[in-house]
Design a protein around this motif. Structure first.
Motif, mmCIF file in Angstrom:
data_model
loop_
_atom_site.group_PDB
_atom_site.id
_atom_site.type_symbol
_atom_site.label_atom_id
_atom_site.label_comp_id
_atom_site.label_asym_id
_atom_site.label_seq_id
_atom_site.Cartn_x
_atom_site.Cartn_y
_atom_site.Cartn_z
ATOM 1 N N ILE A 58 0.850 -1.200 0.000
ATOM 2 C CA ILE A 58 0.000 0.000 0.000
ATOM 3 C C ILE A 58 0.878 1.240 0.000
ATOM 4 N N TYR A 59 0.625 2.139 -0.913
ATOM 5 C CA TYR A 59 1.342 3.419 -0.938
ATOM 6 C C TYR A 59 0.310 4.499 -0.592
ATOM 7 N N PRO A 60 0.303 4.940 0.670
ATOM 8 C CA PRO A 60 -0.699 5.923 1.075
ATOM 9 C C PRO A 60 -0.191 7.354 0.958
ATOM 10 N N GLY A 61 -1.086 8.288 0.793
ATOM 11 C CA GLY A 61 -0.683 9.689 0.771
ATOM 12 C C GLY A 61 -1.858 10.582 0.439
ATOM 13 N N SER A 62 -1.565 11.885 0.402
ATOM 14 C CA SER A 62 -2.624 12.845 0.061
ATOM 15 C C SER A 62 -2.697 13.046 -1.458
ATOM 16 N N PHE A 63 -1.535 13.050 -2.116
ATOM 17 C CA PHE A 63 -1.465 13.176 -3.582
ATOM 18 C C PHE A 63 -2.323 14.346 -4.087
ATOM 19 N N ASP A 64 -2.105 15.518 -3.492
ATOM 20 C CA ASP A 64 -2.947 16.689 -3.794
ATOM 21 C C ASP A 64 -2.124 17.817 -4.407
ATOM 22 N N GLY A 74 7.414 12.923 -8.487
ATOM 23 C CA GLY A 74 8.055 12.211 -7.364
ATOM 24 C C GLY A 74 7.207 11.031 -6.916
ATOM 25 N N HIS A 75 5.882 11.263 -6.766
ATOM 26 C CA HIS A 75 4.965 10.177 -6.397
ATOM 27 C C HIS A 75 4.952 9.092 -7.471
ATOM 28 N N LEU A 76 4.865 9.542 -8.729
ATOM 29 C CA LEU A 76 4.742 8.583 -9.834
ATOM 30 C C LEU A 76 5.984 7.686 -9.914
ATOM 31 N N SER A 119 -8.709 17.011 8.283
ATOM 32 C CA SER A 119 -8.098 18.177 8.939
ATOM 33 C C SER A 119 -7.495 19.167 7.922
ATOM 34 N N LYS A 120 -7.076 18.657 6.750
ATOM 35 C CA LYS A 120 -6.550 19.572 5.721
ATOM 36 C C LYS A 120 -7.669 19.859 4.719
ATOM 37 N N LYS A 121 -7.672 21.085 4.169
ATOM 38 C CA LYS A 121 -8.648 21.347 3.113
ATOM 39 C C LYS A 121 -7.935 21.122 1.783
ATOM 40 N N TYR A 177 9.380 12.079 11.118
ATOM 41 C CA TYR A 177 7.939 11.827 11.098
ATOM 42 C C TYR A 177 7.649 10.417 10.574
ATOM 43 N N GLU A 178 8.345 10.041 9.501
ATOM 44 C CA GLU A 178 8.106 8.732 8.873
ATOM 45 C C GLU A 178 8.454 7.584 9.823
ATOM 46 N N LEU A 179 9.566 7.755 10.561
ATOM 47 C CA LEU A 179 9.986 6.724 11.520
ATOM 48 C C LEU A 179 8.925 6.564 12.603
ATOM 49 N N TYR A 184 13.370 17.644 -4.334
ATOM 50 C CA TYR A 184 12.872 18.929 -3.808
ATOM 51 C C TYR A 184 11.352 19.040 -3.928
ATOM 52 N N LEU A 185 10.737 18.082 -4.586
ATOM 53 C CA LEU A 185 9.361 18.246 -5.062
ATOM 54 C C LEU A 185 8.312 17.826 -4.031
ATOM 55 N N SER A 186 7.317 18.680 -3.834
ATOM 56 C CA SER A 186 6.198 18.310 -2.955
ATOM 57 C C SER A 186 4.901 18.871 -3.536
ATOM 58 N N SER A 187 3.789 18.243 -3.181
ATOM 59 C CA SER A 187 2.482 18.717 -3.666
ATOM 60 C C SER A 187 2.230 20.139 -3.188
ATOM 61 N N SER A 188 2.669 20.449 -1.974
ATOM 62 C CA SER A 188 2.370 21.792 -1.452
ATOM 63 C C SER A 188 3.100 22.862 -2.256
HETATM 64 P P1 ADP Z 1 1.323 12.716 3.008
HETATM 65 O O1 ADP Z 1 0.385 13.827 3.387
HETATM 66 O O2 ADP Z 1 0.881 11.358 3.455
HETATM 67 O O3 ADP Z 1 2.790 12.955 3.297
HETATM 68 P P2 ADP Z 1 1.992 13.145 0.246
HETATM 69 O O4 ADP Z 1 1.072 13.046 -0.911
HETATM 70 O O5 ADP Z 1 2.621 14.466 0.503
HETATM 71 O O6 ADP Z 1 1.136 12.625 1.445
HETATM 72 O O7 ADP Z 1 3.157 12.065 0.103
HETATM 73 C C1 ADP Z 1 2.883 10.701 0.022
HETATM 74 C C2 ADP Z 1 4.179 9.928 0.097
HETATM 75 O O8 ADP Z 1 4.979 10.244 -1.037
HETATM 76 C C3 ADP Z 1 5.060 10.229 1.314
HETATM 77 O O9 ADP Z 1 5.723 9.049 1.683
HETATM 78 C C4 ADP Z 1 6.041 11.232 0.800
HETATM 79 O O10 ADP Z 1 7.263 11.201 1.522
HETATM 80 C C5 ADP Z 1 6.241 10.711 -0.616
HETATM 81 N N1 ADP Z 1 6.683 11.761 -1.529
HETATM 82 C C6 ADP Z 1 6.160 12.983 -1.709
HETATM 83 N N2 ADP Z 1 6.857 13.683 -2.641
HETATM 84 C C7 ADP Z 1 7.863 12.867 -3.039
HETATM 85 C C8 ADP Z 1 8.960 13.006 -3.955
HETATM 86 N N3 ADP Z 1 9.173 14.142 -4.615
HETATM 87 N N4 ADP Z 1 9.791 11.954 -4.117
HETATM 88 C C9 ADP Z 1 9.596 10.813 -3.420
HETATM 89 N N5 ADP Z 1 8.600 10.630 -2.521
HETATM 90 C C10 ADP Z 1 7.741 11.635 -2.336
#
Ligand code: ADP
Length: 167
Positions: A11-17, A22-24, A46-48, A103-105, A131-135
């Motif tokens: 299972i790969y969980p996350g918000s993916f928003d 990076g996720h792909l 809790s997040k919008k 946090y992950e640990l 460096y990449l994040s959804s936010s």
């Molecule tokens: P969450 O709110 O659960 O952290 P995210 O959608 O931000 O949800 O991330 C889901 C997962 O993908 C997390 O394990 C996060 O560390 C990972 N992740 C996010 N961005 C990247 C990235 N650029 N490269 C690799 N993993 C990523």
């Protein structure tokens, strides 16, 4: 007679928003480790979110359509309960930097304590996406910046449109 081996489900969980490159990358790599990979889209109260859970599921399904053993669904509540429901024994998380680690640990240890049959594995991010994040994608898009380098081509117009609707 050959014993029927149990299907290995991750299972790969996350918000993916929204989902990023990076996720792909994590999805593609972990789909090779498991017989079936379930991408779990968290309906987080809790997040919008920018996108509804249904929209996020559809977007991920669209960009993973070439990966036949990847399944996408949304879930609410505890990840351990969702994992049990899906018969998954392994959680996959991506690690970008040391800042993710603490946090992950804590989450991995909490989940393992609640459900000893459930383990978490970490895949290190591809350096191209470290460096990449959804936010960051949301922030850049909200101010009209170019996000084409951060998300797949099917996703960028949807993010732009959503930000326009909101402004
Ligand atoms: P969450 O709110 O659960 O952290 P995210 O959608 O931000 O949800 O991330 C889901 C997962 O993908 C997390 O394990 C996060 O560390 C990972 N992740 C996010 N961005 C990247 C990235 N650029 N490269 C690799 N993993 C990523």
């Amino acid at each position: 007679m050959k014993e029927k081996t149990e299907e290995k489900i991750g299972i790969y969980p996350g918000s993916f928003d929204p989902i990023t490159w990076g996720h792909l990358d994590i999805i593609e790599r972990s789909s090779k480790i498991f017989d079936r990979l379930i991408v779990g889209v968290l309906t987080n109260r809790s997040k919008k979110p920018l996108f509804s859970a249904t929209e996020r599921v559809k977007m991920i399904q669209n960009v993973t359509s070439g990966l036949p053993n990847v399944q996408v669904c949304s879930f609410a509540g505890l990840l351990v309960d969702f994992a049990k429901e899906q018969n998954a024994k392994v959680i996959v998380r991506g690690l970008r930097a040391v800042t993710d680690f603490e946090y992950e640990l804590q989450m991995a240890q909490t989940n393992h304590t609640m459900c000893p049959g459930l383990d978490t594995i970490f895949l290190t991010t591809d350096v191209r996406y470290a460096y990449l994040s959804s936010s960051v994608v949301r922030e850049v898009a909200e101010f009209g910046g170019k996000i084409d380098a951060f998300v797949p081509p099917e996703i960028a117009p949807l993010v732009r449109e959503k930000c326009r609707e909101r402004s």
